[in-house]
Design a protein around this motif. Structure first.
Motif, PDB file in Angstrom:
ATOM      1  N   HIS A 191       0.822  -1.216   0.000  1.00 29.04           N
ATOM      2  CA  HIS A 191       0.000   0.000   0.000  1.00 29.04           C
ATOM      3  C   HIS A 191       0.860   1.273   0.000  1.00 29.04           C
ATOM      4  O   HIS A 191       0.483   2.275  -0.601  1.00 29.04           O
ATOM      5  CB  HIS A 191      -0.934  -0.007   1.211  1.00 29.04           C
ATOM      6  CG  HIS A 191      -1.918  -1.148   1.167  1.00 29.04           C
ATOM      7  ND1 HIS A 191      -2.395  -1.628  -0.019  1.00 29.04           N
ATOM      8  CD2 HIS A 191      -2.489  -1.898   2.134  1.00 29.04           C
ATOM      9  CE1 HIS A 191      -3.229  -2.638   0.224  1.00 29.04           C
ATOM     10  NE2 HIS A 191      -3.293  -2.818   1.523  1.00 29.04           N
ATOM     11  N   THR A 198       0.643   4.025  -2.940  1.00 26.20           N
ATOM     12  CA  THR A 198       0.332   5.416  -2.592  1.00 26.20           C
ATOM     13  C   THR A 198       1.390   6.367  -3.167  1.00 26.20           C
ATOM     14  O   THR A 198       1.052   7.423  -3.703  1.00 26.20           O
ATOM     15  CB  THR A 198       0.237   5.551  -1.060  1.00 26.20           C
ATOM     16  OG1 THR A 198      -0.787   4.658  -0.599  1.00 26.20           O
ATOM     17  CG2 THR A 198      -0.099   6.970  -0.649  1.00 26.20           C
ATOM     18  N   ASP A 220       0.764   6.696  -6.909  1.00 29.93           N
ATOM     19  CA  ASP A 220      -0.374   7.578  -7.210  1.00 29.93           C
ATOM     20  C   ASP A 220      -0.008   9.036  -6.940  1.00 29.93           C
ATOM     21  O   ASP A 220      -0.344   9.927  -7.720  1.00 29.93           O
ATOM     22  CB  ASP A 220      -1.593   7.183  -6.355  1.00 29.93           C
ATOM     23  CG  ASP A 220      -2.112   5.799  -6.721  1.00 29.93           C
ATOM     24  OD1 ASP A 220      -1.696   5.267  -7.777  1.00 29.93           O
ATOM     25  OD2 ASP A 220      -2.905   5.242  -5.943  1.00 29.93           O
ATOM     26  N   LEU A 221       0.662   9.265  -5.817  1.00 31.86           N
ATOM     27  CA  LEU A 221       0.999  10.645  -5.428  1.00 31.86           C
ATOM     28  C   LEU A 221       1.847  11.325  -6.498  1.00 31.86           C
ATOM     29  O   LEU A 221       1.617  12.488  -6.842  1.00 31.86           O
ATOM     30  CB  LEU A 221       1.759  10.625  -4.094  1.00 31.86           C
ATOM     31  CG  LEU A 221       2.126  11.990  -3.525  1.00 31.86           C
ATOM     32  CD1 LEU A 221       0.884  12.689  -2.976  1.00 31.86           C
ATOM     33  CD2 LEU A 221       3.186  11.873  -2.444  1.00 31.86           C
ATOM     34  N   THR A 237      -2.044  12.517   0.698  1.00 35.43           N
ATOM     35  CA  THR A 237      -1.355  11.226   0.841  1.00 35.43           C
ATOM     36  C   THR A 237      -2.144  10.293   1.758  1.00 35.43           C
ATOM     37  O   THR A 237      -2.297   9.103   1.467  1.00 35.43           O
ATOM     38  CB  THR A 237       0.067  11.453   1.399  1.00 35.43           C
ATOM     39  OG1 THR A 237       0.695  12.465   0.629  1.00 35.43           O
ATOM     40  CG2 THR A 237       0.892  10.197   1.343  1.00 35.43           C
ATOM     41  N   GLU A 238      -2.673  10.842   2.841  1.00 36.14           N
ATOM     42  CA  GLU A 238      -3.459  10.011   3.769  1.00 36.14           C
ATOM     43  C   GLU A 238      -4.722   9.501   3.064  1.00 36.14           C
ATOM     44  O   GLU A 238      -5.088   8.334   3.217  1.00 36.14           O
ATOM     45  CB  GLU A 238      -3.826  10.825   5.019  1.00 36.14           C
ATOM     46  CG  GLU A 238      -4.615   9.990   6.011  1.00 36.14           C
ATOM     47  CD  GLU A 238      -4.835  10.680   7.341  1.00 36.14           C
ATOM     48  OE1 GLU A 238      -4.269  11.773   7.552  1.00 36.14           O
ATOM     49  OE2 GLU A 238      -5.579  10.117   8.161  1.00 36.14           O
ATOM     50  N   LEU A 280      -5.089   8.939  -0.132  1.00 36.79           N
ATOM     51  CA  LEU A 280      -4.684   7.883  -1.071  1.00 36.79           C
ATOM     52  C   LEU A 280      -4.384   6.572  -0.338  1.00 36.79           C
ATOM     53  O   LEU A 280      -4.743   5.488  -0.796  1.00 36.79           O
ATOM     54  CB  LEU A 280      -3.434   8.322  -1.847  1.00 36.79           C
ATOM     55  CG  LEU A 280      -3.600   9.435  -2.876  1.00 36.79           C
ATOM     56  CD1 LEU A 280      -2.230   9.869  -3.403  1.00 36.79           C
ATOM     57  CD2 LEU A 280      -4.476   8.961  -4.032  1.00 36.79           C
ATOM     58  N   LEU A 281      -3.704   6.705   0.812  1.00 39.69           N
ATOM     59  CA  LEU A 281      -3.368   5.495   1.579  1.00 39.69           C
ATOM     60  C   LEU A 281      -4.646   4.783   2.038  1.00 39.69           C
ATOM     61  O   LEU A 281      -4.762   3.559   1.917  1.00 39.69           O
ATOM     62  CB  LEU A 281      -2.499   5.862   2.789  1.00 39.69           C
ATOM     63  CG  LEU A 281      -2.147   4.681   3.699  1.00 39.69           C
ATOM     64  CD1 LEU A 281      -1.279   3.649   2.976  1.00 39.69           C
ATOM     65  CD2 LEU A 281      -1.419   5.159   4.961  1.00 39.69           C
ATOM     66  N   ASN A 286      -6.152   2.998  -0.943  1.00 38.73           N
ATOM     67  CA  ASN A 286      -5.385   1.804  -1.328  1.00 38.73           C
ATOM     68  C   ASN A 286      -5.523   0.694  -0.290  1.00 38.73           C
ATOM     69  O   ASN A 286      -5.564  -0.490  -0.623  1.00 38.73           O
ATOM     70  CB  ASN A 286      -3.906   2.167  -1.510  1.00 38.73           C
ATOM     71  CG  ASN A 286      -3.666   2.889  -2.824  1.00 38.73           C
ATOM     72  OD1 ASN A 286      -4.281   2.563  -3.831  1.00 38.73           O
ATOM     73  ND2 ASN A 286      -2.805   3.895  -2.809  1.00 38.73           N
ATOM     74  N   TRP A 287      -5.593   1.098   0.988  1.00 40.38           N
ATOM     75  CA  TRP A 287      -5.652   0.102   2.071  1.00 40.38           C
ATOM     76  C   TRP A 287      -6.892  -0.788   1.943  1.00 40.38           C
ATOM     77  O   TRP A 287      -6.862  -1.965   2.289  1.00 40.38           O
ATOM     78  CB  TRP A 287      -5.658   0.823   3.432  1.00 40.38           C
ATOM     79  CG  TRP A 287      -5.204  -0.062   4.549  1.00 40.38           C
ATOM     80  CD1 TRP A 287      -5.981  -0.947   5.261  1.00 40.38           C
ATOM     81  CD2 TRP A 287      -3.883  -0.168   5.075  1.00 40.38           C
ATOM     82  NE1 TRP A 287      -5.219  -1.592   6.202  1.00 40.38           N
ATOM     83  CE2 TRP A 287      -3.929  -1.125   6.101  1.00 40.38           C
ATOM     84  CE3 TRP A 287      -2.670   0.456   4.780  1.00 40.38           C
ATOM     85  CZ2 TRP A 287      -2.803  -1.472   6.854  1.00 40.38           C
ATOM     86  CZ3 TRP A 287      -1.552   0.103   5.521  1.00 40.38           C
ATOM     87  CH2 TRP A 287      -1.624  -0.851   6.535  1.00 40.38           C
ATOM     88  N   LEU A 318       4.905   7.744   5.004  1.00 41.12           N
ATOM     89  CA  LEU A 318       4.487   8.576   3.875  1.00 41.12           C
ATOM     90  C   LEU A 318       4.522  10.059   4.244  1.00 41.12           C
ATOM     91  O   LEU A 318       4.903  10.906   3.434  1.00 41.12           O
ATOM     92  CB  LEU A 318       3.080   8.163   3.423  1.00 41.12           C
ATOM     93  CG  LEU A 318       3.029   6.790   2.733  1.00 41.12           C
ATOM     94  CD1 LEU A 318       1.605   6.280   2.628  1.00 41.12           C
ATOM     95  CD2 LEU A 318       3.661   6.863   1.342  1.00 41.12           C
TER      96      LEU A 318
END
Ligand code: SF4
Length: 293
Positions: free
Chosen positions: A71, A75, A78-79, A93-94, A96-97, A100-101, A125
């Motif tokens: 993950h 992330t 993607d970022l 970022t959070e 996206l994480l 993904n999670w 991250l």
């Protein structure tokens, strides 16, 4: 070609003899990756279980650090690819994480364990966003690459990131979610550099491991001689792999992440070695694996 034969009675005959051109010895095709090369160097029995017997799917064990690393890598991809530069913040970022999670939540002992790993992922991250240049435009992100190094020998793998630098050279970056090791094995990154240098019209001048938990980067400069040496090292290892028959086990720290402990005759030794190892990240998994044994 015609040859003259003389019989015992003195009679002469001429015969035609076929002539064969010398043939190059054809080696069976072999596909390797930096990871499979590393596996062979660390434990040949593990290499056999995974790449010869193809038991990987059967014995695959979900592990929290693999889920987390997966993950974190997704992330970062993607970022640095789909998010506009001005929005590359800790908050984005959070988000996206978290997204993904949800794709995969395997390997955790319970919710509290999962939360602990998620917090670790977020901390890594967040550090990356605060300390690294996130306005970059990498040439490649999580890219699958493959090249034929010599006839029949394919080298392939997935590269985390390749940057094109101001002088036109390439910089390969590998993200690590674990701790900085005592000894850095550069061959893995040199092999990636070998593939990229065969595929793209640019030279690879730098390779780096970036450790996300500490923010430490280890970088090596690369020149043509070192790349040639990496190709030579690969050919030597490929030769050993082609000749290998015994596939001896090598119990040690690698046993902590090995899926094949249930069928490895060296399991008891392996578990002892793993407990003695100082791998903070793996400790929970070791106790969980032992409980399942
Ligand atoms: S458990 Fe250890 S010795 Fe056995 S195959 Fe895996 S890495 Fe090798």
């Amino acid at each position: 070609m015609t040859e003259k034969l003389t019989g015992s009675s003195g009679q002469v005959r001429y015969i035609t003899v076929p002539v064969f051109a010398p043939r190059e010895i054809e080696l069976p095709p072999l596909k390797l990756s930096p990871y499979s090369v590393s596996t062979f160097r660390v434990c040949r029995q593990q290499y056999k279980f995974r790449y010869i017997d193809k038991l990987g799917d059967q014995y695959a064990t979900a592990r929290p650090y693999y889920t987390m690393a997966n993950h974190v890598h997704a992330t970062l991809r993607d970022l640095l690819s789909v998010v506009p530069i001005e929005e590359r913040t800790k908050k984005t970022t959070e988000r996206l994480l978290r997204k993904n999670w949800q794709r995969c939540r395997v390997g955790f002992k319970n919710r509290a364990d999962e939360k602990r790993w998620a917090e670790k992922a977020l901390a890594e991250l967040s550090r990356f966003v605060s300390e690294q240049d996130v306005a970059v435009h990498p040439l490649m992100l999580e890219a699958w690459v493959e090249a034929e190094i010599t006839p029949g020998l394919i080298l392939q793998g997935r590269i985390d990131r390749v940057d094109k630098e101001a002088d036109g050279s390439l910089h390969i970056i590998d993200y690590k979610t674990g701790n900085v090791p005592q000894h850095t094995d550069w061959l893995q990154l040199y092999l990636y550099a070998l593939i990229v240098s065969r595929k793209l019209p640019y030279s690879v001048h730098r390779v780096s491991f970036h450790y996300l938990s500490s923010g430490i980067s280890q970088t090596a400069e690369l020149n043509a001689e070192q790349l040639e040496q990496a190709a030579w090292d690969l050919l030597v290892i490929a030769g050993e792999i082609r000749r290998e028959k015994a596939y001896r086990r090598t119990p040690g720290q690698a046993c902590q992440r090995c899926d094949f402990t249930p069928i490895c005759a060296g399991k008891q030794v392996a578990c002892k070695a793993s407990v003695e190892g100082d791998f903070e990240l793996w400790r929970d998994c070791v106790s969980r694996d032992n409980a399942l044994a």
